[in-house]
Design a protein around this motif. Structure first.
Motif, mmCIF file in Angstrom:
data_model
loop_
_atom_site.group_PDB
_atom_site.id
_atom_site.type_symbol
_atom_site.label_atom_id
_atom_site.label_comp_id
_atom_site.label_asym_id
_atom_site.label_seq_id
_atom_site.Cartn_x
_atom_site.Cartn_y
_atom_site.Cartn_z
ATOM 1 N N GLY A 133 -4.056 8.164 -0.444
ATOM 2 C CA GLY A 133 -4.159 8.490 0.972
ATOM 3 C C GLY A 133 -3.795 7.304 1.846
ATOM 4 N N GLY A 134 -4.192 6.118 1.411
ATOM 5 C CA GLY A 134 -3.811 4.917 2.141
ATOM 6 C C GLY A 134 -2.312 4.680 2.093
ATOM 7 N N GLY A 135 -1.701 4.995 0.945
ATOM 8 C CA GLY A 135 -0.245 4.871 0.810
ATOM 9 C C GLY A 135 0.479 5.814 1.744
ATOM 10 N N ARG A 136 -0.050 7.035 1.860
ATOM 11 C CA ARG A 136 0.541 8.007 2.778
ATOM 12 C C ARG A 136 0.450 7.507 4.213
ATOM 13 N N ALA A 137 -0.712 6.973 4.587
ATOM 14 C CA ALA A 137 -0.912 6.494 5.954
ATOM 15 C C ALA A 137 -0.036 5.274 6.255
ATOM 16 N N LEU A 171 4.953 2.713 8.702
ATOM 17 C CA LEU A 171 6.159 1.906 8.498
ATOM 18 C C LEU A 171 7.422 2.712 8.766
ATOM 19 N N LEU A 172 7.471 3.944 8.294
ATOM 20 C CA LEU A 172 8.673 4.750 8.517
ATOM 21 C C LEU A 172 8.840 5.108 9.989
ATOM 22 N N SER A 173 7.738 5.367 10.684
ATOM 23 C CA SER A 173 7.859 5.693 12.112
ATOM 24 C C SER A 173 8.309 4.477 12.914
ATOM 25 N N LEU A 174 7.956 3.286 12.449
ATOM 26 C CA LEU A 174 8.424 2.071 13.125
ATOM 27 C C LEU A 174 9.865 1.743 12.759
ATOM 28 N N CYS A 178 4.265 9.507 12.724
ATOM 29 C CA CYS A 178 2.947 9.272 12.125
ATOM 30 C C CYS A 178 1.874 9.644 13.135
ATOM 31 N N ASN A 179 0.733 9.979 12.607
ATOM 32 C CA ASN A 179 -0.451 10.253 13.405
ATOM 33 C C ASN A 179 -1.309 8.992 13.345
ATOM 34 N N MET A 180 -1.438 8.275 14.438
ATOM 35 C CA MET A 180 -2.141 6.997 14.429
ATOM 36 C C MET A 180 -3.613 7.157 14.063
ATOM 37 N N ARG A 181 -4.215 8.257 14.443
ATOM 38 C CA ARG A 181 -5.614 8.482 14.064
ATOM 39 C C ARG A 181 -5.726 8.572 12.550
ATOM 40 N N ASP A 182 -4.802 9.275 11.937
ATOM 41 C CA ASP A 182 -4.793 9.399 10.485
ATOM 42 C C ASP A 182 -4.559 8.045 9.828
ATOM 43 N N VAL A 183 -3.670 7.249 10.403
ATOM 44 C CA VAL A 183 -3.373 5.925 9.842
ATOM 45 C C VAL A 183 -4.625 5.063 9.835
ATOM 46 N N ILE A 184 -5.282 4.948 10.966
ATOM 47 C CA ILE A 184 -6.461 4.081 11.071
ATOM 48 C C ILE A 184 -7.625 4.630 10.243
ATOM 49 N N CYS A 185 -7.819 5.949 10.245
ATOM 50 C CA CYS A 185 -8.943 6.533 9.508
ATOM 51 C C CYS A 185 -8.732 6.511 7.993
ATOM 52 N N SER A 186 -7.506 6.403 7.537
ATOM 53 C CA SER A 186 -7.222 6.434 6.105
ATOM 54 C C SER A 186 -7.228 5.050 5.460
ATOM 55 N N ILE A 246 0.840 -1.200 0.000
ATOM 56 C CA ILE A 246 0.000 0.000 0.000
ATOM 57 C C ILE A 246 0.875 1.251 0.000
ATOM 58 N N ALA A 247 1.944 1.239 0.802
ATOM 59 C CA ALA A 247 2.819 2.408 0.953
ATOM 60 C C ALA A 247 3.523 2.769 -0.354
#
Length: 131
Positions: free
Chosen positions: A57-61, A66-69, A76-84, A51-52
């Motif tokens: 938008g899903g690729g961005r999330a 992945l980069l933050s890990l 990363c903003n986890m809310r943005d990750v889950i909502c996207s 996906i990344a």
């Protein structure tokens, strides 16, 4: 099926599924996705990597997660990750996060070349600002 009044278009709308039926369908999707990634962090990481690589938008999330890990230079903003992400991909996030910890790092599931590919596409978007 039932017919209800549509408040936006001021006409009747045919409802093909009830709210309960829609919720049951979503719950089944969630359960199937959870089972697919349960005890399989490699599949979850690979799904998020795929996906990344995309320009969505899903690729961005997915890339933000992945980069933050990968290291502390990215956030990363986890809310943005889950909502996207949709249900299936959100379950991949949950499965991957559930397995990371002492002795289980992202490096076990993705190669440095894969991460560099994501950095090339998304790195500047997620880079932590340095003061």
């Amino acid at each position: 099926m039932e017919t209800i009044q549509d408040p936006i278009y001021e006409g009747n709308v045919t409802v093909r599924r009830t709210l309960e039926e829609l919720q049951a369908i979503e719950e089944k999707k969630r359960q199937r996705a959870a089972a697919r990634y349960q005890n399989n962090p490699q599949a979850a990481a690979t799904k998020l990597y795929q996906i990344a690589r995309g320009d969505t938008g899903g690729g961005r999330a997915a890339s933000a997660l992945l980069l933050s890990l990968w290291n502390k230079n990215f956030v990363c903003n986890m809310r943005d990750v889950i909502c996207s992400l949709d249900t299936d991909n959100s379950q991949a996030v949950i499965a991957l996060l559930g397995t990371l910890g002492p002795g289980h790092h992202l490096e076990r599931y993705l190669t440095q070349e894969q991460i560099i590919e994501i950095i090339d596409v998304w790195g500047s978007t997620h880079e932590r600002s340095r003061k």
